[in-house]
Design a protein around this motif. Structure first.
Motif, PDB file in Angstrom:
ATOM      1  N   ASN A   1       0.810  -1.218   0.000  1.00 32.06           N
ATOM      2  CA  ASN A   1       0.000   0.000   0.000  1.00 32.06           C
ATOM      3  C   ASN A   1       0.843   1.268   0.000  1.00 32.06           C
ATOM      4  O   ASN A   1       0.388   2.312   0.455  1.00 32.06           O
ATOM      5  N   ARG A   2       2.035   1.206  -0.529  1.00 37.81           N
ATOM      6  CA  ARG A   2       2.943   2.360  -0.442  1.00 37.81           C
ATOM      7  C   ARG A   2       2.500   3.555  -1.283  1.00 37.81           C
ATOM      8  O   ARG A   2       2.857   4.674  -0.999  1.00 37.81           O
ATOM      9  N   HIS A   3       1.685   3.340  -2.307  1.00 35.93           N
ATOM     10  CA  HIS A   3       1.236   4.451  -3.149  1.00 35.93           C
ATOM     11  C   HIS A   3      -0.086   5.045  -2.684  1.00 35.93           C
ATOM     12  O   HIS A   3      -0.554   6.019  -3.250  1.00 35.93           O
ATOM     13  N   TYR A   4      -0.695   4.453  -1.663  1.00 35.15           N
ATOM     14  CA  TYR A   4      -1.980   4.937  -1.165  1.00 35.15           C
ATOM     15  C   TYR A   4      -1.751   6.144  -0.264  1.00 35.15           C
ATOM     16  O   TYR A   4      -0.969   6.086   0.689  1.00 35.15           O
ATOM     17  N   VAL A   5      -2.425   7.239  -0.582  1.00 36.15           N
ATOM     18  CA  VAL A   5      -2.333   8.453   0.227  1.00 36.15           C
ATOM     19  C   VAL A   5      -3.720   8.711   0.810  1.00 36.15           C
ATOM     20  O   VAL A   5      -4.663   8.986   0.061  1.00 36.15           O
ATOM     21  N   PRO A   6      -3.874   8.598   2.132  1.00 34.97           N
ATOM     22  CA  PRO A   6      -5.192   8.834   2.700  1.00 34.97           C
ATOM     23  C   PRO A   6      -5.603  10.294   2.553  1.00 34.97           C
ATOM     24  O   PRO A   6      -4.789  11.203   2.697  1.00 34.97           O
ATOM     25  N   GLU A   7      -6.865  10.491   2.244  1.00 33.92           N
ATOM     26  CA  GLU A   7      -7.368  11.851   2.090  1.00 33.92           C
ATOM     27  C   GLU A   7      -7.772  12.387   3.451  1.00 33.92           C
ATOM     28  O   GLU A   7      -8.377  11.686   4.252  1.00 33.92           O
TER      29      GLU A   7
END
Length: 73
Positions: free
Chosen positions: A50-56
């Motif tokens: 999940n390294r490319h997931y940026v939480p909003e």
């Protein structure tokens, strides 16, 4: 554990050399060699996946329930 190691080594060179995957491999080796907690390896692999997931960020957040209730009269 062996399946996870084989999956990581089968990645393309560009992804394989990412710091997240390197940390995941290090955690897998640590768990396999010294019998450490397997949760450590799981966390490393999940962070790499999940390294490319940026939480909003939602600045409003949840509204408290007491602001919407109406009192009985």
């Amino acid at each position: 554990m062996q399946d996870a190691g084989e999956c990581i080594t089968a990645l393309p060179k560009k992804e394989h050399s990412a710091p997240e995957w390197q940390a995941a491999m290090q955690a897998l080796i640590l768990v396999a060699e010294s019998g450490g907690p397997t949760m450590l390896a799981r966390i490393g692999v999940m962070r790499a996946l999940n390294r490319h997931y940026v939480p909003e960020f939602n600045p409003k957040g949840k509204e408290p329930h007491w602001g919407r209730r109406k009192l009985n009269q």
